[in-house]
Design a protein around this motif. Structure first.
Motif, PDB file in Angstrom:
ATOM      1  N   GLU A 186       0.931  -1.138   0.016  1.00 11.04           N
ATOM      2  CA  GLU A 186      -0.175  -0.117  -0.037  1.00 11.04           C
ATOM      3  C   GLU A 186       0.861   1.283  -0.088  1.00 11.04           C
ATOM      4  OE1 GLU A 186      -2.586  -0.128   3.140  1.00 11.04           O
ATOM      5  OE2 GLU A 186      -3.601  -1.979   2.512  1.00 11.04           O
ATOM      6  N   GLY A 187       2.074   1.144  -0.103  1.00 11.26           N
ATOM      7  CA  GLY A 187       3.034   2.200   0.003  1.00 11.26           C
ATOM      8  C   GLY A 187       3.252   2.982  -1.397  1.00 11.26           C
ATOM      9  N   PRO A 188       3.807   4.242  -1.475  1.00 14.48           N
ATOM     10  CA  PRO A 188       3.663   4.996  -2.642  1.00 14.48           C
ATOM     11  C   PRO A 188       4.626   4.204  -3.620  1.00 14.48           C
ATOM     12  CG  PRO A 188       4.866   6.081  -0.871  1.00 14.48           C
ATOM     13  CD  PRO A 188       4.374   4.968  -0.285  1.00 14.48           C
ATOM     14  N   ARG A 189       5.608   3.287  -3.161  1.00 16.27           N
ATOM     15  CA  ARG A 189       6.583   2.764  -4.051  1.00 16.27           C
ATOM     16  C   ARG A 189       6.353   1.507  -4.168  1.00 16.27           C
ATOM     17  NH1 ARG A 189      12.622   5.152  -2.869  1.00 16.27           N
ATOM     18  NH2 ARG A 189      11.965   7.209  -2.523  1.00 16.27           N
ATOM     19  N   GLU A 217      13.830  -2.868   1.893  1.00 14.09           N
ATOM     20  CA  GLU A 217      12.295  -2.663   1.481  1.00 14.09           C
ATOM     21  C   GLU A 217      12.172  -1.060   1.815  1.00 14.09           C
ATOM     22  OE1 GLU A 217       8.492  -0.822   2.068  1.00 14.09           O
ATOM     23  OE2 GLU A 217       9.488  -2.108   3.871  1.00 14.09           O
ATOM     24  N   ASP A 218      11.710  -0.448   0.684  1.00 16.86           N
ATOM     25  CA  ASP A 218      11.378   1.078   0.994  1.00 16.86           C
ATOM     26  C   ASP A 218      10.290   1.633   0.481  1.00 16.86           C
ATOM     27  OD1 ASP A 218      11.940   3.769   1.347  1.00 16.86           O
ATOM     28  OD2 ASP A 218      13.530   3.903  -0.491  1.00 16.86           O
ATOM     29  N   GLU A 219       9.448   1.847   1.368  1.00 12.99           N
ATOM     30  CA  GLU A 219       8.085   2.371   1.280  1.00 12.99           C
ATOM     31  C   GLU A 219       6.992   1.452   0.338  1.00 12.99           C
ATOM     32  OE1 GLU A 219       7.161   6.840   1.683  1.00 12.99           O
ATOM     33  OE2 GLU A 219       9.317   6.850   0.542  1.00 12.99           O
ATOM     34  N   GLU A 220       7.132   0.150   0.301  1.00 12.95           N
ATOM     35  CA  GLU A 220       6.562  -0.645  -0.404  1.00 12.95           C
ATOM     36  C   GLU A 220       5.252  -1.073   0.512  1.00 12.95           C
ATOM     37  OE1 GLU A 220       8.726  -3.773  -2.299  1.00 12.95           O
ATOM     38  OE2 GLU A 220      10.563  -2.584  -2.106  1.00 12.95           O
ATOM     39  N   GLU A 221       5.478  -1.795   1.599  1.00 15.74           N
ATOM     40  CA  GLU A 221       4.347  -2.172   2.602  1.00 15.74           C
ATOM     41  C   GLU A 221       3.558  -0.910   3.007  1.00 15.74           C
ATOM     42  OE1 GLU A 221       3.414  -4.931   6.350  1.00 15.74           O
ATOM     43  OE2 GLU A 221       5.434  -4.155   6.182  1.00 15.74           O
TER      44      GLU A 221
END
Length: 263
Positions: free
Chosen positions: A173-176, A200-204
């Motif tokens: 649900e993240g922007p990335r 993991e960078d703003e994926e979850e």
């Protein structure tokens, strides 16, 4: 949630239906009527009723009666089972001091996670100092492909264990977050193996990033991963390098204490 075809192909369809009902009750934001539960699980109403009455008899489910309607919810007996399991696999005691030291150094919480099915379960945490705390706690469950912990573990799974997971990847649900193909994810896991840690960078979810490194058990099989979670704006450059180096060393320490073969 399991589709009806998946249930019918299971070695025991009855057990598969029961687990589907239980998982649906746990995931629901509110108590469910029998009709709603049957619709959500795609299980016939009569079968669904037999399952929830049995769960109630075994104290895994409870119901609230309002007029002629019965609303079902799970009980904390599941939590009791999970607690017993965590106690038997007490990874938090393997490197508790080192986890605490790394959390203090980075100002970020350090976690240990293990793979259960297609999910990562957080089994230990060293909280960071200060007032801001992340919603990462022992017992938390997250999709394996949306956390650095899950990626670090998946990268070292044998092909026969990884293959079934590739069909169960969740969308973040993240922007990335983006829809990742099986080939893309396998390629990402190859990069994890090459560098020894996962990112993991703003994926979850938005604003959150994490780094993780795998550890291994006495058989040489990947046993889990240790990771840190922080705000994406903070986990960059020097701090990320410190996290990577600290986690790789911590993972080596855990592997050694679990009796993993050298290298």
């Amino acid at each position: 949630m399991a589709e009806r075809g998946d249930v019918e192909r299971a070695p025991s369809p009855a057990v598969a239906r029961t687990l589907t009902v239980l998982e649906t009750l746990v995931a629901a934001d509110e108590d469910l009527t029998l009709t709603a539960l049957a619709q959500k699980t795609n299980i016939p109403l009569a079968t669904c009723a037999s399952i929830v009455y049995t769960l109630e008899q075994r104290d895994y489910a409870a119901r609230r009666i309002v007029g002629r309607s019965h609303f079902w919810r799970p009980t904390l007996r599941l939590y009791g089972l999970a607690t017993q399991l965590v106690r038997k696999v007490d990874l938090s005691s393997v490197a508790q001091r080192e986890m605490r030291e790394l959390a203090d150094l980075l100002g970020m919480p350090v976690h240990i996670g293990v793979l259960t099915g297609a999910s990562v379960v957080y089994v230990a945490k060293a909280a960071m100092p200060g007032f801001i705390q992340f919603d990462t706690y022992p017992g938390k469950v997250a999709p394996f492909n949306l956390t650095a912990l899950g990626k670090a573990i998946s990268a070292y799974l044998p092909e026969e264990e990884l293959k079934p997971l590739l069909g169960q990847m969740a969308k973040g649900e993240g922007p990335r977050a983006h829809l990742v193909t099986k080939a893309d994810f396998v390629a990402e896991l190859a990069e994890v193996r090459e560098r020894g840690y996962a990112l993991e960078d703003e994926e979850e979810q938005a604003d959150i990033a994490c780094v993780a490194a795998p550890f291994f058990d006495s058989s040489g099989h990947v046993g889990g991963a240790v990771g840190v979670t922080g705000f994406a704006k903070d986990l960059t450059a020097r701090r990320r390098r410190e996290a990577q180096q600290g986690l790789i060393e911590l993972a080596k320490t855990i592997s050694r204490r679990l009796g993993a073969p050298p290298d």
